[in-house]
Structures are given as structure tokens and as C-alpha cells.
Write a protein that holds these residues in place. Structure first.
Motif, short mmCIF file in Angstrom:
data_model
loop_
_atom_site.label_atom_id
_atom_site.label_comp_id
_atom_site.label_asym_id
_atom_site.label_seq_id
_atom_site.Cartn_x
_atom_site.Cartn_y
_atom_site.Cartn_z
N UNK A 243 0.82 -1.21 0.00
CA UNK A 243 0.00 0.00 0.00
C UNK A 243 0.85 1.27 0.00
N UNK A 244 1.91 1.23 -0.79
CA UNK A 244 2.74 2.41 -0.95
C UNK A 244 3.77 2.64 0.14
N UNK A 245 3.78 1.81 1.19
CA UNK A 245 4.76 1.98 2.26
C UNK A 245 5.65 0.74 2.34
N UNK A 246 6.84 0.91 2.90
CA UNK A 246 7.80 -0.18 3.03
C UNK A 246 7.94 -0.58 4.49
N UNK A 247 7.91 -1.89 4.73
CA UNK A 247 8.01 -2.41 6.08
C UNK A 247 9.27 -3.24 6.22
N UNK A 248 10.04 -3.01 7.30
CA UNK A 248 11.30 -3.70 7.52
C UNK A 248 11.09 -4.90 8.43
N UNK A 249 11.71 -6.04 8.05
CA UNK A 249 11.66 -7.25 8.85
C UNK A 249 13.09 -7.66 9.20
N UNK A 250 13.32 -8.05 10.44
CA UNK A 250 14.68 -8.39 10.88
C UNK A 250 14.63 -9.44 11.99
N UNK A 251 15.71 -10.21 12.07
CA UNK A 251 15.84 -11.21 13.14
C UNK A 251 17.31 -11.46 13.42
N UNK A 252 17.59 -11.96 14.61
CA UNK A 252 18.97 -12.31 14.98
C UNK A 252 18.95 -13.47 15.97
N UNK A 253 19.95 -14.34 15.85
CA UNK A 253 20.11 -15.46 16.76
C UNK A 253 21.61 -15.67 16.97
N UNK A 254 22.05 -15.78 18.22
CA UNK A 254 23.47 -15.93 18.55
C UNK A 254 23.77 -17.37 18.94
N UNK A 255 24.93 -17.87 18.48
CA UNK A 255 25.36 -19.24 18.76
C UNK A 255 26.66 -19.31 19.56
N UNK A 256 27.46 -18.26 19.49
CA UNK A 256 28.79 -18.30 20.09
C UNK A 256 29.26 -16.89 20.37
N UNK A 257 29.81 -16.66 21.58
CA UNK A 257 30.38 -15.36 21.93
C UNK A 257 31.49 -15.60 22.96
N UNK A 258 32.73 -15.66 22.49
CA UNK A 258 33.89 -15.89 23.35
C UNK A 258 34.75 -14.64 23.36
N UNK A 259 35.06 -14.12 24.56
CA UNK A 259 35.87 -12.92 24.72
C UNK A 259 37.14 -13.24 25.50
N UNK A 260 38.30 -12.84 24.96
CA UNK A 260 39.58 -13.03 25.63
C UNK A 260 40.39 -11.75 25.52
N UNK A 261 40.80 -11.20 26.68
CA UNK A 261 41.63 -9.99 26.66
C UNK A 261 43.08 -10.39 26.46
#
Length: 413
Positions: free
Chosen positions: A57-75
Motif C-alpha cells: 500500500x505504498x509503504x515499506x516495512x522492515x523485517x529483521x531477526x537475529x540469533x546468537x550461537x557463540x560469543x567468546x571474549x579473551x583480553x
């Protein structure tokens, strides 16, 4: 001041790992003079994202998703927990790293509306200016051994359908299509021998048969909840015409190129499936008959007599990932497995076959630095998938499925 960072993997030139394996390597910083930082952080991350827009109907709709599997942090140096400054002296500084991949990781994928991505990232953290990021992508593959994960894929697959044309007094007798595969599981590098039997009892001729191996990718969004399917033809072939009131049997091979393995369980926002499609064209009526057969693409091929395929380390002979929170939709078919593992899977030969790792030509190349404002190094990344050089299965042939054409005797007056 010039600072560079090279990220490499130990004994893994392709940067390709299987879920559950240890990712280890080295990050090498090179500075032409000393540099102050609050911290040097090495991150190993794995995630999937989806993103697209639709007009209505003349307008644009945004669709988004995210899923995390791994997050390793080392200083590697310093910490973000305090405001102390540390100096990286001019010269070369090497830091070893290691990270265990979860067993439930879905395979790497770069698509039009989303991706499943794994990255090693080195961050030079400087709150008083801006952070510098150096990234390197790597491929993670779901272990899909066709011998154990889905044992029924060794069985031959058969499907048939009927189609009439026109209606009322002009309605034709049926056009029958039979589709036969010697097995339902394949790996890249093999060819799928598709045996098609056309029983054309109609009064119109089939001008051409078109065969396709189709990759189906369903993308889910989380905000708001929605989905869409991308259909990608990854292999094509053609068959001859079939005259009216004739029967013809053809066996045509469909190559399986480098491509991601089937995955409809481990990711809740990106699902990948495959199907063989056979289309009989009736050009005089501008109509067609379509037959569809789901197939599964794996990472370890079905055992073939005389060939031993060397396999990567695995946790167990039979591994099942967690079920998705979503039921696989109709557009994403997959042949499921029941029963026990056959006992005759061990070949007699000592010949071994290692796969090559190749980029998929029908999927996208991704920008692994798209989430970083100040990133250095190569942006483009394409996953690599195993491609085997092994025999393809023998076509399904029976008394009624020979590579020949003949007139339907029932239609001879």
C-alpha cells in the motif's frame, strides 16, 4: 602510525571447521611505533541475522531477526574493567587463541536476505578516540553424515503424478509422470541420476522435460514475526520430447555443486532444504506438469563399496541436534530418517577420499565488517563447502524404466 593484524588458523589453511571442533590460531599485531590502548580484545562470535523489506500500500516495512550461537571474549592486553592505559611497543606481537565450537552450530551461509556467520575479531579498544577492528571469517559446517544421521536416505525414492488438459468434452486422457531416484541423500560433487518415465496417454505432445535441483531458503524475522522463501536453481538439465500416446523413459544426471548442507533444525531464523523438480512442458496449451522430490544434501556421503571417506572428528557416531522451535514449512521439504543404522556400511577397500573445499557459486558473498564502523582488512567473505570426487549412484532401472520410447499399445485401434 600503521598497525596491522593478521589472523590465521593452526593447520587449517581453508579456515573450515565442523561444529564441536576446536578453533585455534594466532593473532599477530605489527606496529611501526608504540601505540596506547585500554585493551586488546579477541572475540570469536557466531550468529545469524535476517533482514529485508516489503512494500504494501505504498509503504515499506522492515523485517529483521537475529540469533546468537557463540560469543567468546579473551583480553590479550588490559581490560575494559578499568581505565588503565597500556602501550603496545613497536614490533611484532603474536597471541595464540583457542575456542571450542558448540555442537549445535548451524552451517555457515551467506544469502540474499540473511546469513549465518562466524568471525574472529581483534579489537583495539580506545575510549578516548575510536576502536579499531580487525576481522577474519571462517566456515563452520554442521556434521550431516548421510550414513548415520538419516539412514533411510539410502533407500530409493519414487513419486508419480497425473495431469489432464482442457475440460468438459475436450478433456484429455492423463499425462503420467514417474520420478525415480536411487537414493535420497547426496553430497556436493556427486550427480543425481534422475529416471523419469513419461506415460503420455493424452492427445497432446510433451515438447520438453526440464529438470532442476532447487535450493530453498526460508528466512524468519523476529520483529515483527514474518517469513519469506528464496528459491535458487543450482543445477539444470533437459530431456527430449514425448509424442502423444507414447511412453518414454529417460535417465538424466543433475550435478550437485558446492552448496550448504540441508539444515532445517539448528537455526530458528534460516532454514535450508533441497528438492529435485521435473517439469513436462506442453507448449501447444502453454501448460505444464510439475513433479517434486525432496532430497538431502550432506557433508559425509553414503558409503560406497571400494571407497573410504576420511571423516573429521565427531562427538559420536550418531548425533542429533535440538529440534527447532518452528516446524519445517511445506516449502522446505526434507526426507526424514527412521529405523536403525544398516550394518553393511563399511567398505572393503583402503582407498581414502578427501574432499576439496570450494565456494558456492549460487549464494552471496558477505561483508563481515558491516557491524564495525572502523574496520580494517578484507570485507568480503564466502564460506567453503566440501566437494567430493566419488562415484555417483547407479540409476534406478526396472522392466518398465528403460531408456527407450515406445507407443502405448492400448491406444492402437
Amino acid at each position: 602510525m600503521v598497525v596491522t593484524c593478521e589472523i590465521s588458523f593452526d593447520n587449517n589453511v581453508h579456515g573450515t571447521f565442523y561444529a564441536g571442533q576446536l578453533v585455534n590460531g594466532c593473532a599477530t599485531l605489527k606496529c611501526d611505533r608504540s601505540k596506547e590502548v585500554q585493551a586488546v580484545l579477541l572475540r570469536v562470535v557466531g550468529y545469524s541475522i535476517t533482514k529485508w523489506s516489503e512494500k504494501s500500500l505504498g509503504s515499506s516495512k522492515l523485517y529483521a531477526g537475529r540469533e546468537d550461537y557463540l560469543a567468546s571474549n579473551t583480553y590479550l592486553l588490559g581490560s575494559e574493567q578499568n581505565n588503565n592505559r597500556h602501550t603496545i611497543q613497536a614490533g611484532v606481537h603474536s597471541y595464540n587463541f583457542a575456542c571450542q565450537l558448540p555442537y549445535q552450530c548451524p552451517s555457515s551461509f551467506e544469502g540474499r536476505y540473511g546469513c549465518i556467520r562466524y568471525i574472529v575479531k581483534v579489537l583495539l579498544i580506545r575510549p578516548w578516540k575510536f576502536d579499531q577492528a580487525y576481522t577474519k571469517g571462517f566456515t563452520v559446517l554442521k556434521m550431516l553424515d548421510l550414513n548415520f544421521d538419516t539412514p533411510q536416505l539410502r533407500s530409493a525414492a519414487h513419486s508419480e503424478g497425473y495431469r489432464t488438459f482442457c475440460c468438459g468434452p475436450c478433456k484429455t486422457d492423463p499425462l503420467k509422470l514417474e520420478l525415480n531416484l536411487p537414493q535420497a541423500g547426496y553430497v556436493p560433487g556427486q550427480k543425481i541420476p534422475v529416471t523419469v518415465v513419461v506415460v503420455n496417454s493424452s492427445s497432446v505432445a510433451v515438447s520438453e522435460l526440464r529438470l532442476s535441483l532447487v535450493m530453498l531458503v526460508r528466512y524468519y524475522s523476529v520483529s515483527p514475526e514474518h517469513s519469506r522463501v528464496e528459491r535458487i536453481i543450482i543445477s539444470r538439465a533437459k530431456g527430449d520430447s514425448v509424442l502423444k500416446q507414447c511412453t518414454r523413459s529417460l535417465t538424466i544426471e543433475l550435478p550437485v555443486p558446492s552448496t550448504p548442507p540441508t539444515c532445517v533444525e539448528l537455526s530458528n531464523i534460516i532454514q535450508i532444504a533441497y528438492q529435485v523438480e521435473v517439469e513436462a512442458l506442453v507448449k501447444s496449451l502453454r501448460e505444464q506438469q510439475l513433479m517434486v522430490m525432496p532430497v538431502t544434501i550432506g557433508t559425509i556421503p553414503l558409503a560406497v563399496s571400494g571407497i573410504v571417506v576420511q571423516q573429521p572428528p565427531r562427538r559420536s557416531a550418531h548425533y542429533e541436534g535440538p529440534r527447532s522451535r518452528r516446524d519445517p514449512p511445506d516449502e522446505l521439504p526434507m526426507v526424514t530418517a527412521l529405523g536403525s543404522v544398516p550394518n553393511d556400511l563399511t567398505p572393503n577397500s583402503t582407498v581414502s577420499e578427501l574432499p576439496k573445499y570450494e565456494e558456492s557459486r549460487h549464494t552471496q558473498r558477505g561483508n563481515i565488517n558491516e557491524e564495525e564502523l572502523h574496520a580494517f582488512g578484507i570485507n568480503e567473505f564466502a564460506p567453503l563447502y566440501p566437494v567430493y570426487s566419488i562415484p555417483s549412484p547407479t540409476p534406478v532401472l526396472s522392466a518398465n524404466t528403460r531408456n527407450a520410447g515406445f507407443v502405448n499399445q492400448s491406444f492402437i485401434k
